[in-house]
Design a protein around this motif. Sequence first.
Motif, short mmCIF file in Angstrom:
data_model
loop_
_atom_site.label_atom_id
_atom_site.label_comp_id
_atom_site.label_asym_id
_atom_site.label_seq_id
_atom_site.Cartn_x
_atom_site.Cartn_y
_atom_site.Cartn_z
N GLY A 297 0.81 -1.12 -0.05
CA GLY A 297 0.02 -0.16 0.03
C GLY A 297 0.90 1.32 0.26
N ILE A 298 0.21 2.28 0.18
CA ILE A 298 0.99 3.71 0.13
C ILE A 298 0.78 4.50 1.27
CG2 ILE A 298 1.16 3.80 -2.53
CD1 ILE A 298 -1.58 5.58 -2.47
N ASN A 299 0.23 3.77 2.51
CA ASN A 299 0.18 4.62 3.44
C ASN A 299 0.84 4.05 4.81
OD1 ASN A 299 -1.43 2.09 3.56
ND2 ASN A 299 -3.34 3.17 3.87
N HIS A 300 2.06 3.34 4.64
CA HIS A 300 2.72 2.64 5.54
C HIS A 300 3.67 3.56 6.34
CE1 HIS A 300 1.49 -1.69 4.58
NE2 HIS A 300 1.07 -0.95 3.53
N PRO A 301 3.48 3.81 7.74
CA PRO A 301 4.22 4.68 8.38
C PRO A 301 5.68 4.12 8.83
CG PRO A 301 2.68 3.59 9.99
CD PRO A 301 2.44 2.89 8.49
N VAL A 302 6.66 4.86 8.67
CA VAL A 302 7.89 4.29 9.00
C VAL A 302 8.59 5.32 9.71
CG1 VAL A 302 10.42 4.02 7.99
CG2 VAL A 302 8.33 2.52 7.11
N LYS A 303 9.73 5.14 10.80
CA LYS A 303 10.22 5.94 11.58
C LYS A 303 11.82 5.76 11.23
CE LYS A 303 11.39 7.94 16.31
NZ LYS A 303 11.16 7.57 17.39
N ASN A 304 12.35 6.97 10.95
CA ASN A 304 13.91 6.92 10.57
C ASN A 304 14.48 7.21 11.96
OD1 ASN A 304 16.48 7.97 10.31
ND2 ASN A 304 15.97 8.64 8.32
N LEU A 305 15.13 5.83 12.59
CA LEU A 305 15.75 6.18 13.84
C LEU A 305 16.97 7.09 13.90
CD1 LEU A 305 15.57 2.40 14.64
CD2 LEU A 305 14.11 4.11 15.06
N ILE A 306 17.55 7.40 12.85
CA ILE A 306 18.66 8.16 12.82
C ILE A 306 18.31 9.60 12.92
CG2 ILE A 306 20.79 8.92 11.59
CD1 ILE A 306 20.60 6.01 12.57
#
Length: 368
Positions: free
Chosen positions: A279-288
Amino acid sequence: MKYTQRKKAILLLADGTVFEGKSIGRDGTAYGEICYNTGMTGYQEVFTDPSYFGQIMLTTNAHIGNYGVNENEVESDSVKIAGLVCKNFSFNYSRDDAQGSLEDYFEKENVMAISDIDTRAVVSYIRDKGAMNAIISTNTNIEELKDQLKAVPAMDGLELASKVSTKEPYFFGEETAPYKISALDIGIKRNILRNLAKRGCYIKVFPYNSSYEELNSFNPDGFFLSNGPGDPNPLKEAQELAKEIIKRDHPLFGICLGHQIIAIANGISTYKMHNGHRGINHPVKNLISGKGEVTSQNHGFVVKRDEVENHSDLEVTHIHLNDDTLAGMRMKDKNCFSVQYHPEASPGPHDSAYLFDQFIENIKLSKK
């Protein structure tokens, strides 16, 4: 328009569950692992994405086909899904710059599709039971379909990159561009090539089983491992290629299947997910950086996060916020990083574009 003659059609899942709908276009049968995509738009990009090769696509958006098709919105040279299941199929379209209907496009591409399916019920079912093989057909003899379905190979352990990869190397971009990239095509999307080209890259794209010597013969400034379909474990040549690139510390960037290949090259395991992310609504967190990204994702396999966390040479850089799965990593002492999502798809719309810029910066540092 031929929708007045639509026939009864069947969706049969591997566990024997049956859903009834109506055919779109041609009669026939299509089979593959059923998966669902939660995107509200972008159906043509999805249907032509090589990462979906061999899969029955179930769209959760209620309307498919309503804005027609346009040749500028394809990710490869043909439709790659095995078949489509949807709720409402729009035989008419309302977009001014559409070049035709999705119905005619499917007829030209010989794609099997069915609609009038209770897609919410199907999604709910396979979310609970997990992804499984399925058949869609205008043949309503369930016992015959069950026999056919038994012969469909499971996705776990299935090598599909060879089905979608280029047969011969080709070039993309301007020959006078400042950076040269050797890209391994294990299912590459055109928009990845566009994103590299607009950042000053001239790309030579190689077949899935090409060696390090072949890619290096282009004398590239950096290497890229693409997205693609199927299980990463059977791709032994790609794994050996990644090992050689890493050993020599060339700039290396991997997306999705390429990300998984880099993990395996470092001795990290992958596994098949219960349902995958599509899908086009997946939340990701950049840990850096600590920033969040709205991302486009399409994968049924994933890298084991705990193994990366416990690996002396690797660092987790991104996590998926829905289920805490690994979404990105980098090597601590090598010029190598990768992500499990699609920065070129730009649903954010620009949340993840920096990853291509990061690759270019890595190349610049390497050249110095």
